[in-house]
Design an enzyme around this catalytic site. Structure first.
Site, PDB file in Angstrom:
ATOM      1  N   CYS A 384      -5.677  -8.862   1.208  1.00  0.00           N
ATOM      2  CA  CYS A 384      -6.045  -8.395  -0.120  1.00  0.00           C
ATOM      3  C   CYS A 384      -5.448  -9.290  -1.204  1.00  0.00           C
ATOM      4  CB  CYS A 384      -5.675  -6.928  -0.287  1.00  0.00           C
ATOM      5  SG  CYS A 384      -6.808  -6.122  -1.435  1.00  0.00           S
ATOM      6  N   HIS A 509      -8.357  -4.444   4.245  1.00  0.00           N
ATOM      7  CA  HIS A 509      -7.071  -4.080   4.854  1.00  0.00           C
ATOM      8  C   HIS A 509      -7.229  -3.815   6.351  1.00  0.00           C
ATOM      9  CE1 HIS A 509      -4.691  -3.565   1.135  1.00  0.00           C
ATOM     10  NE2 HIS A 509      -5.882  -3.319   0.620  1.00  0.00           N
ATOM     11  N   GLU A 511      -5.056  -3.725   8.556  1.00  0.00           N
ATOM     12  CA  GLU A 511      -3.933  -2.933   9.084  1.00  0.00           C
ATOM     13  C   GLU A 511      -4.266  -1.448   9.151  1.00  0.00           C
ATOM     14  OE1 GLU A 511      -4.113  -4.272   6.120  1.00  0.00           O
ATOM     15  OE2 GLU A 511      -3.045  -3.147   4.578  1.00  0.00           O
TER      16      GLU A 511
HETATM   17  N1  GLN Z   1      -4.339  -6.264  -7.087  1.00  0.00           N
HETATM   18  C1  GLN Z   1      -5.455  -6.761  -6.355  1.00  0.00           C
HETATM   19  C2  GLN Z   1      -6.743  -6.090  -6.759  1.00  0.00           C
HETATM   20  O1  GLN Z   1      -6.723  -5.046  -7.359  1.00  0.00           O
HETATM   21  C3  GLN Z   1      -5.218  -6.641  -4.852  1.00  0.00           C
HETATM   22  C4  GLN Z   1      -5.094  -5.239  -4.391  1.00  0.00           C
HETATM   23  C5  GLN Z   1      -4.497  -5.119  -3.009  1.00  0.00           C
HETATM   24  O2  GLN Z   1      -3.827  -6.027  -2.538  1.00  0.00           O
HETATM   25  N2  GLN Z   1      -4.709  -3.999  -2.352  1.00  0.00           N
HETATM   26  O3  GLN Z   1      -7.797  -6.574  -6.463  1.00  0.00           O
END
Ligand code: GLN
Length: 538
Positions: A384, A509, A511
């Site tokens: 992410c 994600h 995970e």
């Molecule tokens: N802050 C980033 C976004 O909002 C990544 C979010 C995250 O890592 N879950 O896109």
């Protein structure tokens, strides 16, 4: 089995006794006997969901396929049971009140005074039965957050009392998890806090059926007898839950203590089926007898509270076992990394994972860490925000652009990571991100495609910002390949680097989908790449 049976798990004496793990372990044992089980959690706080909570306060926010932002215990439920949860599996006081107040405004209670009893408790009960009434489950385990005696959990406890009374002892039971402290000076285990906690439950009208006792030392028979006598539970329903090396030992320990047998006997469920835990034991055997060892750096912002990255840490446990490899995680604060320190901070690592996160704090450190692992060909996995930082790093240091994400630098000349047009007007905070499972098409022949062994995948998201497709071609030509694309929106979901042994960044994600029975392939292969790197590094 016809109608679902309900098992409630309450906690007393202190918080953090591991109600989630006990619930997940019991769920596992029942599932291993062939029953269909789901676990839900009721949280007494007033937030509508934990999506807006600081990870420092509440640990990771776990996201389900249907896009609910939930408590991290749901992660344990999925990792243990290997069955997805959903929005219905996590209810907060905030959600209950929100529903009741919305109904009140719609005139559903016209003429009536809306009260905690019966309106709030009825709404709790309605939610409590939702999963059971789907007809999909034999058992619904409901974990009640907080400790008995907390003001805010009272309506939940009252709802449990009513359900227990309404369904009768063949269909509902209460397991109370407590602590038996050991007093060093007296060299004694103490039962008094448990007695008090059970009294508190009794004053709310609930007699627990089974006591699960967290303890650092085995419970001697006289302690068990004392607990049984003073808490009105059968001797064989006093269950010892001794501290374990790993949370994955707990189902085995609970089986030894016959927790599942007691539950089945009390709910009058007869089965000849013994729990089939072969695969689970294989996993544990491999976990405890690693042949190799690697050290992976986890670069993040919330590293002082490892619960903030719970699912990532557990994914490494699953992937390590699969590879017969002990994975040591070195938690690194991205704020400790800059041009001068990066080489020494990342020294000796066999792989680096740059973690998800929000806000600009620590982001430059993440970008610097990625430059270092890209140039030194150290295995890299970006999740992410980690992926977004990899894109920024590449744009800056390979393409030579004055680039950033608009989260980090709102007025950047080259917003390689940006909000999509339709998102720019949104000002609300909760639930406004791209949340839940989305499809992703993998480019044929890419490393990621080979790792997954399929061309269309589904992964869970929780973010606002996206790869800016205006830069797609430029990046591609220079060697950063977009190898995973959302087929509906064309958004880039995965980038890979050419000419690097293992450099993968994912917008989603992974995970959140790794379980004991199904370790996530990206983690499995990342650990393998780290093992390979270690073997050949000088
Ligand atoms: N802050 C980033 C976004 O909002 C990544 C979010 C995250 O890592 N879950 O896109």
């Amino acid at each position: 089995m016809s109608a679902a049976k309900y098992i409630f798990v309450t906690g007393g004496v202190t918080s953090s006794l591991g109600k989630g793990i006990i619930s997940a372990s019991l769920g596992k044992l029942l599932q291993a006997r062939g029953f269909k089980v789901t676990i839900q959690k009721f949280d007494p706080y007033i937030n509508i969901d934990p999506g807006t909570l600081n990870p420092y306060e509440h640990g990771e926010c776990y996201v389900t396929n249907d896009g609910a932002e939930t408590d991290l215990d749901l992660g344990h439920y999925e990792r243990f049971l290997n069955v997805p949860t959903s929005r219905a599996n996590n209810i907060t006081t905030g959600r209950i009140y929100n529903n009741v107040i919305t109904k009140e405004r719609q005139g559903e209670y016209l003429g009536k005074t809306v009260q905690v009893v019966p309106h709030i408790t009825d709404e709790i009960k309605r939610n409590l039965f939702l999963l059971g009434e789907s007809g999909e489950y034999d058992f619904v385990i409901t974990e009640i957050g907080g400790s008995i005696g907390d003001i805010e959990s009272l309506p939940f406890v009252e709802a449990v009392r009513q359900v227990k009374w309404e369904l009768g002892s063949n269909n509902a039971l209460v397991i109370h998890l407590t602590l038996i402290p050991y007093l060093k000076a007296a060299k004694e285990l103490k039962t008094k806090p448990t007695q008090h906690s059970v009294k508190e439950l009794l004053s709310a009208g609930i007699q627990p059926d089974i006591l699960v006792c967290r303890t650092e030392y085995p419970l001697p028979m006289e302690i068990r007898k004392k607990l049984a006598l003073f808490c009105n539970v059968h001797l064989n329903s006093v269950i010892e839950a001794i501290d374990a090396d790993t949370i994955y030992d707990v189902p085995i320990l609970m089986k030894k203590e016959k927790l599942d047998e007691r539950v089945l006997a009390k709910l009058k469920v007869h089965t000849k089926e013994e729990p089939d835990l072969e695969q689970w034991k294989d996993f544990l055997g491999k976990l405890k007898n690693p042949i190799e060892e690697v050290t992976i750096g986890l670069v993040g912002k919330y590293v002082s509270l490892p619960d903030a990255y719970k699912s990532i840490a557990e994914s490494f446990v699953h992937a390590g076992s699969q590879n017969d490899c002990r994975v040591n995680l070195k938690w690194i604060s991205s704020e400790d990394i800059d041009k001068e320190t990066v080489a020494s901070v990342l020294n000796g690592l066999d792989g680096v994972l740059v973690a998800p996160g929000f806000g600009e704090r620590g982001m430059e450190g993440k970008i610097e860490a990625i430059r270092f692992v890209r140039e030194n060909k150290i295995p890299f996995f970006g999740i992410c925000l980690g992926m977004q930082c990899a894109v920024i790093e590449f744009a800056r240091n390979v393409l030579g652009l004055d680039a950033s994400s608009t989260e980090l630098t709102p007025k950047t000349r080259n917003p390689v990571i940006d909000l999509m047009e339709e998102q720019k007007k949104i000002t609300a905070k909760g639930g406004t991100m791209r949340l839940g499972a989305y499809a992703c098409k993998l480019k044929k022949g890419s490393k990621t495609n080979n790792i997954y062994g399929e061309s269309m995948i589904q992964e869970r998201h929780r973010h606002r910002y996206e790869f800016n497709n205006k830069y797609l071609e430029l990046m591609d030509e220079a060697g950063m390949k977009a190898v995973g694309i959302n087929p509906d929106s064309n958004l880039v979901e995965i980038v890979e680097l050419k000419d690097h042994p293992w450099f993968i960044g994912v917008q989603f994600h992974p995970e959140l989908k790794s379980t004991v029975m199904n370790p996530h392939p990206l983690f499995v292969k990342f650990v393998e790449a780290a093992m390979q790197f270690k073997k050949f590094k000088v």
